[in-house]
Design a protein around this motif. Sequence first.
Motif, mmCIF file in Angstrom:
data_model
loop_
_atom_site.group_PDB
_atom_site.id
_atom_site.type_symbol
_atom_site.label_atom_id
_atom_site.label_comp_id
_atom_site.label_asym_id
_atom_site.label_seq_id
_atom_site.Cartn_x
_atom_site.Cartn_y
_atom_site.Cartn_z
ATOM 1 N N ALA A 1 0.825 -1.201 0.000
ATOM 2 C CA ALA A 1 0.000 0.000 0.000
ATOM 3 C C ALA A 1 0.865 1.259 0.000
ATOM 4 O O ALA A 1 0.575 2.241 -0.705
ATOM 5 C CB ALA A 1 -0.931 -0.004 1.208
ATOM 6 N N LEU A 2 1.944 1.236 0.794
ATOM 7 C CA LEU A 2 2.857 2.384 0.851
ATOM 8 C C LEU A 2 3.496 2.640 -0.508
ATOM 9 O O LEU A 2 3.526 3.783 -0.991
ATOM 10 C CB LEU A 2 3.934 2.119 1.909
ATOM 11 C CG LEU A 2 5.017 3.182 2.091
ATOM 12 C CD1 LEU A 2 4.411 4.485 2.599
ATOM 13 C CD2 LEU A 2 6.093 2.691 3.063
ATOM 14 N N ALA A 3 3.995 1.589 -1.148
ATOM 15 C CA ALA A 3 4.612 1.728 -2.466
ATOM 16 C C ALA A 3 3.597 2.203 -3.496
ATOM 17 O O ALA A 3 3.913 3.027 -4.369
ATOM 18 C CB ALA A 3 5.228 0.400 -2.893
ATOM 19 N N GLY A 4 2.370 1.704 -3.406
ATOM 20 C CA GLY A 4 1.344 2.111 -4.354
ATOM 21 C C GLY A 4 0.989 3.580 -4.234
ATOM 22 O O GLY A 4 0.848 4.280 -5.249
ATOM 23 N N LEU A 5 0.871 4.079 -3.007
ATOM 24 C CA LEU A 5 0.539 5.488 -2.810
ATOM 25 C C LEU A 5 1.663 6.404 -3.290
ATOM 26 O O LEU A 5 1.408 7.443 -3.916
ATOM 27 C CB LEU A 5 0.241 5.743 -1.330
ATOM 28 C CG LEU A 5 -1.060 5.133 -0.799
ATOM 29 C CD1 LEU A 5 -1.151 5.329 0.709
ATOM 30 C CD2 LEU A 5 -2.260 5.757 -1.486
ATOM 31 N N ILE A 6 2.913 6.027 -2.998
ATOM 32 C CA ILE A 6 4.041 6.852 -3.448
ATOM 33 C C ILE A 6 4.115 6.864 -4.971
ATOM 34 O O ILE A 6 4.313 7.920 -5.595
ATOM 35 C CB ILE A 6 5.361 6.331 -2.839
ATOM 36 C CG1 ILE A 6 5.345 6.507 -1.319
ATOM 37 C CG2 ILE A 6 6.556 7.073 -3.437
ATOM 38 C CD1 ILE A 6 6.550 5.914 -0.624
#
Length: 394
Positions: free
Chosen positions: A221-226
């Motif tokens: 989720a973190l990688a997707g948002l960035i």
Amino acid sequence: MTHVTESAPRREETPQHPEFEAAVAGGALTSEGPGSQHRYRNLVLGGIGILLFALAMLTSYSSAFGNPTPNNVHLAVAGNADTIVALEQQGSLDLTVVSSEAKARAAVLDREVDGAVVLPPAGENAVVTTYIASGAGRGLGQAVSGIGDSIAQRLKTTSTTTDLAPLPKKDPVGSIEFYAILFAGLGAALGATVFGRILGTVDTSSRFVERSIVLVLYTGALAGLITLWIDTALGAVTVNPGAVFAVLWLTGLAIGGAVTGVAALGGTLAALLTTLALVILGNTSSGGPLGIHLLNDFFQALYYVFPQGDSLDLLRSVQYFDGAAISGPIIRLAIWAVAGILLTLIAMLIRSRKEAATRLKGAGHRNEDFLRATASPASYADLAALDKPAEVTA
């Protein structure tokens, strides 16, 4: 006669109220709380700790980025043999001699060198051609271009520079990639630390699986948002966003997994110290927007210790070099992730052995009580008394 029977103390039920849970966690979150019991002592200690952290940040970042100077820059050179020999004798450059201009360009695009200089034969129309790759670091590209210009001045001729991996117009400094890696790593490290406090110590196989699933989902989720932000809002993604997402996800898994392992073995304090080291030394040793070869020897050595440099190099290879030279960074990031798994398993093994030793010791005490009770004629009465509540006669 009044007989009073002592029984085991009754276990009080924990009240299930938000106020109680907040108090257990350190106080209600709607106020700053009553303050510390040792107010001024803890005030001084806390102030000193914050000042030291700020000073460490200032020292690290200013030392790494404050005075960028070419250091161990690797160049491919082709052309005039006499000029190449003169350059090699200087000893200030790390040179790889290639046979043609085409091979010099290929060496830059394959990330085998930081730049290339093609030296012309002596003549009136001689031109020194320099090939740079700003995608590997804007500061590094400028440094290589400056080297080509200085060579041209020595040869008393003109120079031209070609950028083989230019930065996008919406990221002309190349800082967005650095910030993407910075916050992917910081978010993963803090997430792993917080999840440890919420979910508890990884001490069983079921908790190990639970924490692994949580970490995979969270870092995804973190990688997707960035990725979504730097692609749609900033327009700094030059390739398929899925490739950038994969790099950021691997970064999160490597750093988050390592911090999880450290926390399992050394607790929350060890995890926080690891996070501070990553922030203070890991981010700076990556080279940031400048490039690794503009840092001093100390930070260049740390590049191989912390994972952010590999993550940034991997992202740049994907963005500007068509995936060239990605195997090394991927292997080193995988080592960080595997190290986290091993540390977690070692912590589980240590706890398991300690618990087994405690149970064995407890069983030994019970056996001693049994033997002591059966060693006298009143053995059966003594044995029964072990399980019978004590009676007090008033």
